[in-house]
Design a protein around this motif. Structure first.
Motif, PDB file in Angstrom:
ATOM      1  N   THR A   3       0.843  -1.197   0.000  1.00  0.00           N
ATOM      2  CA  THR A   3       0.000   0.000   0.000  1.00  0.00           C
ATOM      3  C   THR A   3       0.878   1.247   0.000  1.00  0.00           C
ATOM      4  N   GLU A  86      -2.983   2.864  -3.310  1.00  0.00           N
ATOM      5  CA  GLU A  86      -3.807   2.506  -2.156  1.00  0.00           C
ATOM      6  C   GLU A  86      -4.511   1.175  -2.368  1.00  0.00           C
ATOM      7  N   ARG A 189     -14.805   6.309  -2.106  1.00  0.00           N
ATOM      8  CA  ARG A 189     -14.168   7.418  -1.394  1.00  0.00           C
ATOM      9  C   ARG A 189     -14.709   8.697  -2.013  1.00  0.00           C
TER      10      ARG A 189
END
Length: 313
Positions: A3, A86, A189
């Motif tokens: 990540t 991410e 998101r």
């Protein structure tokens, strides 16, 4: 799965060996929405022993073929790469999309890019992925080619909700219709606009509402008007605020669309620095006011409405 920030490769130069031989997710990945994340997840799940990479194109092919179109991008390369990182990508290959690449036949693309350049050992894509000159390569072609090379392939069905398949087109429509929360549900998101804060005419400061201004540039223009927002600041912190997307009709109009943001309970100098403005709730359409006092009163009302909306979010 990593990540960390991915390494970004933007040319045709030979890659170092540690950037080759991975599992490669294919697509434009504009927005890196839930459907894209499913492709990335499938690529990793198929070969968790290999580094995960994403192969995308810059500029977006639509920008190459239809340069006269209004800006439509959900994510420019830095934001796209960050979202891909991410999601676990160690490498982002942003292949330059030019006339030569547009003219490359599907079999030549597979051999030159996927095999020789990337050394891909597993591939993943959505069920509607097409590539090569005039999109001549489809899933059937890619499957046969991959099998002939001993390369694995994961074909991922669309992620769907009650309204149908999740897509970049649906995200764009939600934003243009003034529903950033619907866009956020599809993206996983809030939608974010990154830009460098520029020096304006300081009118907001004179009115008692200083703003950080960024141009929308190549980003999609969402519904013009006022939004409750959160803001990613250069130091990694987050602030809350109220933003206006528009061309300032009360002040004579701008040639380009700007995003003006007043940050609540914050002071400092952001000029020349990059910020990310995340749209949370649309509050009202853009409007023209009868003078600066009316504009000042409207901003005060917008700020109060934004604070309330952010408490609910």
């Amino acid at each position: 799965m990593t990540t960390r920030a991915p390494r970004i490769w933007t040319d045709h130069a030979p890659l170092p060996e540690d950037a080759r031989g991975g599992t490669v997710a294919l697509g434009n990945f504009d927005g890196v929405h839930l459907g894209h994340r499913a492709v990335l997840g499938a690529a990793h799940a198929a070969r968790p022993d290999l580094p995960l990479a994403a192969l995308t194109f810059e500029p977006h092919p639509r920008e190459h073929f239809r340069p006269q179109d209004p800006p439509f991008r959900l994510t420019l390369l830095p934001a796209k790469a960050a979202a891909l990182g991410e999601a676990g990508c160690a490498h982002v290959h942003a292949l330059p999309f030019d006339a030569d690449l547009a003219a490359m036949e599907a079999d030549a693309f597979c051999e030159a890019v996927l095999h020789r350049h990337l050394g891909a050992r597993h591939l993943a894509c959505g069920a509607d992925f097409a590539f090569g000159h005039r999109r001549g390569g489809d899933i059937g072609f890619l499957s046969r080619w991959a099998e002939s090379r001993g390369i694995g392939l994961s074909v991922v069905p669309p992620v769907t909700d009650a309204a149908g398949p999740v897509s970049s087109t649906r995200v764009r429509r939600a934003l243009q219709d003034g529903y950033p929360e619907r866009a956020a549900a599809l993206l996983g998101r809030p939608w974010e606009v990154w830009g460098e804060v520029f020096h304006g005419d300081r009118l907001g400061r004179e009115l008692g509402w200083p703003t950080a201004n960024i141009w929308m540039g190549r980003h999609l223009e969402p519904a013009r008007g006022v939004y409750a927002v959160t803001v990613a600041l250069p130091d990694g912190s987050e602030a809350k605020g109220v933003s206006n997307v528009g061309r300032r009709p009360t002040l004579g109009g701008d040639p380009e669309t700007r995003l003006e943001t007043h940050l609540f309970d914050w002071s400092g100098d952001l000029y020349g620095q990059g910020i990310g403005v995340r749209l949370v709730r649309f509050l009202r359409p853009d409007a023209t006011f009868d003078g600066l006092e009316a504009l000042k009163a409207a901003i005060a009302g917008d700020a109060e409405a934004a604070r309330a909306a952010l408490l609910e979010a």
